[in-house]
Design an enzyme around this catalytic site. Sequence first.
Site, PDB file in Angstrom:
ATOM      1  N   THR A 226     -27.386  34.836  27.522  1.00  0.00           N
ATOM      2  CA  THR A 226     -28.680  35.482  27.739  1.00  0.00           C
ATOM      3  C   THR A 226     -28.654  36.724  26.883  1.00  0.00           C
ATOM      4  O   THR A 226     -27.589  37.134  26.421  1.00  0.00           O
ATOM      5  CB  THR A 226     -28.786  35.871  29.238  1.00  0.00           C
ATOM      6  OG1 THR A 226     -28.755  34.688  30.027  1.00  0.00           O
ATOM      7  CG2 THR A 226     -30.034  36.667  29.564  1.00  0.00           C
ATOM      8  N   ARG A 254     -35.179  24.664  37.298  1.00  0.00           N
ATOM      9  CA  ARG A 254     -34.298  25.759  37.761  1.00  0.00           C
ATOM     10  C   ARG A 254     -34.725  27.079  37.105  1.00  0.00           C
ATOM     11  O   ARG A 254     -34.972  27.158  35.913  1.00  0.00           O
ATOM     12  CB  ARG A 254     -32.856  25.437  37.379  1.00  0.00           C
ATOM     13  CG  ARG A 254     -31.828  26.514  37.793  1.00  0.00           C
ATOM     14  CD  ARG A 254     -31.393  27.357  36.618  1.00  0.00           C
ATOM     15  NE  ARG A 254     -30.251  28.222  36.942  1.00  0.00           N
ATOM     16  CZ  ARG A 254     -29.799  29.180  36.140  1.00  0.00           C
ATOM     17  NH1 ARG A 254     -30.378  29.395  34.963  1.00  0.00           N
ATOM     18  NH2 ARG A 254     -28.792  29.933  36.493  1.00  0.00           N
ATOM     19  N   VAL A 255     -34.838  28.101  37.925  1.00  0.00           N
ATOM     20  CA  VAL A 255     -35.106  29.446  37.422  1.00  0.00           C
ATOM     21  C   VAL A 255     -33.866  30.286  37.688  1.00  0.00           C
ATOM     22  O   VAL A 255     -33.346  30.289  38.805  1.00  0.00           O
ATOM     23  CB  VAL A 255     -36.341  30.057  38.122  1.00  0.00           C
ATOM     24  CG1 VAL A 255     -36.511  31.513  37.715  1.00  0.00           C
ATOM     25  CG2 VAL A 255     -37.588  29.259  37.780  1.00  0.00           C
ATOM     26  N   GLY A 256     -33.370  30.960  36.672  1.00  0.00           N
ATOM     27  CA  GLY A 256     -32.196  31.813  36.840  1.00  0.00           C
ATOM     28  C   GLY A 256     -32.591  33.226  37.230  1.00  0.00           C
ATOM     29  O   GLY A 256     -33.694  33.486  37.730  1.00  0.00           O
ATOM     30  N   ASP A 257     -31.684  34.145  36.968  1.00  0.00           N
ATOM     31  CA  ASP A 257     -31.927  35.537  37.352  1.00  0.00           C
ATOM     32  C   ASP A 257     -32.813  36.291  36.361  1.00  0.00           C
ATOM     33  O   ASP A 257     -33.470  37.270  36.724  1.00  0.00           O
ATOM     34  CB  ASP A 257     -30.595  36.288  37.469  1.00  0.00           C
ATOM     35  CG  ASP A 257     -29.822  36.288  36.141  1.00  0.00           C
ATOM     36  OD1 ASP A 257     -29.753  35.216  35.497  1.00  0.00           O
ATOM     37  OD2 ASP A 257     -29.308  37.346  35.743  1.00  0.00           O
ATOM     38  N   THR A 277     -26.241  39.377  32.389  1.00  0.00           N
ATOM     39  CA  THR A 277     -26.063  38.077  31.760  1.00  0.00           C
ATOM     40  C   THR A 277     -24.929  37.374  32.505  1.00  0.00           C
ATOM     41  O   THR A 277     -24.094  38.018  33.125  1.00  0.00           O
ATOM     42  CB  THR A 277     -25.690  38.197  30.265  1.00  0.00           C
ATOM     43  OG1 THR A 277     -24.438  38.878  30.148  1.00  0.00           O
ATOM     44  CG2 THR A 277     -26.743  38.958  29.472  1.00  0.00           C
ATOM     45  N   GLY A 278     -24.919  36.058  32.397  1.00  0.00           N
ATOM     46  CA  GLY A 278     -23.887  35.305  33.111  1.00  0.00           C
ATOM     47  C   GLY A 278     -24.507  34.454  34.196  1.00  0.00           C
ATOM     48  O   GLY A 278     -25.691  34.091  34.107  1.00  0.00           O
ATOM     49  N   GLY A 280     -26.546  33.271  36.763  1.00  0.00           N
ATOM     50  CA  GLY A 280     -27.769  33.815  37.331  1.00  0.00           C
ATOM     51  C   GLY A 280     -27.812  33.760  38.839  1.00  0.00           C
ATOM     52  O   GLY A 280     -28.341  34.677  39.490  1.00  0.00           O
TER      53      GLY A 280
HETATM   54  N1  GLY Z   1     -28.239  34.557  33.431  1.00  0.00           N
HETATM   55  C1  GLY Z   1     -28.946  33.480  32.883  1.00  0.00           C
HETATM   56  C2  GLY Z   1     -29.117  32.366  33.794  1.00  0.00           C
HETATM   57  O1  GLY Z   1     -28.315  32.162  34.687  1.00  0.00           O
HETATM   58  O2  GLY Z   1     -30.072  31.645  33.627  1.00  0.00           O
END
Ligand code: GLY
Length: 384
Positions: A226, A254-257, A277-278, A280
């Site tokens: 990210t 899927r929605v991440g952070d 980043t990482g 989510g």
């Molecule tokens: N941090 C990015 C994700 O998990 O989508």
Amino acid sequence: MTNAPKKPLSTRRSVLGAAVGLAAAACATGAEARGKPAKRALRNTARRDFPVLVGSANALRGMKLYYQDLVLGSAPLDVAIDVVKVVEADETDHSVGKGGLPNEDGVVQLDSAVMDGRTHNAGSVGCLENILHPSLVARLVMERSDHIMLVGRGAYEFARAHGHEHTELLTEASRKIWLRWKETMSSKDDRLAPPEDQRQGRAKSSAERAELALIDHYLEERVTGTIHCSALAISGEVACTTTTSGLSWKIPGRVGDSPIIGAGLYCDGEVGSAGATGRGEAAILSHGSSAIVELLRGGASPEEAGLEVLRRVTRQARRAAAWQPGLVDGEGLPTFGLNFYVLGLDGQVAGVSLRGGGDYAVAEPENGPRHEPLVALHPPIGEK
Ligand code: GLY
């Protein structure tokens, strides 16, 4: 009014002195956690002059191009977005924007958000397809709607209505990596990968060998890459953005952070800014970025705040491992990566990492844009 003026240097120095002492007492590194003495002092607490950019390592190229704009007085949100747009458009970065690795159906779905400390407003998009610059669409959501978040088809139509072109985001390189993943994930389905001797056997050009190596690299580790950038202007105003193609091979939808305000990013014009980043899911469950900003508000230094939230993430992973054992290793340490990038209104920055390794990017007047090592809570995966 949320805009905090730049503090006089003497005030910033005294805040720094208090914060360093507090942080040195409170922060346990991976080595410390196992009873060994700390080997180093905190690295990220040096006072910075304004203006400042901080973000993930892949933000460095954009920082080199646009830091000068911040020096010349551009708004922090303009500069933060310019920085991440470089990677959104870079086909060779497989974690963001065009060229990002797709979901399990082979479709690139982008998540992005912006937040502006001047107005304490934010905008975000989730599962956005076929639009090159999700960060710009997130900004449009903030500035041209009364909403905070748009997802999927609605986000796409909103972007198109504002003149963004339909763009194919799946590149040939990403398609080949995805197809290889699809063909090798199970021996009990109907897709057949080329036999290994056919894949490797005949004479290959160096370009073909490089392509095979790239494919194998991205199959070894799932990409959660990210880009985040936080910006502090000469005026003392902060803003930030986070943008991603998300976890490779994710379940469609899927929605991440990254587009979740408070998880993948957060800023407060009275306090500072943070982004992630990482993995989510861990940033969402810890509400990591807003938790860090709240710790800054309470007087923690950026490094101390970031490490404290990573300690919470570690405890949360141990509890979650009751139903998902792979989340922690035999020593109870998380098996996933998570980094936070933190910026205080006094110009202090930190880049912290759950499992070590790697750099973050920072730009400030004295030394310009560069990489600095992330400060790790635990040893890198595979190291004791
Ligand atoms: N941090 C990015 C994700 O998990 O989508």
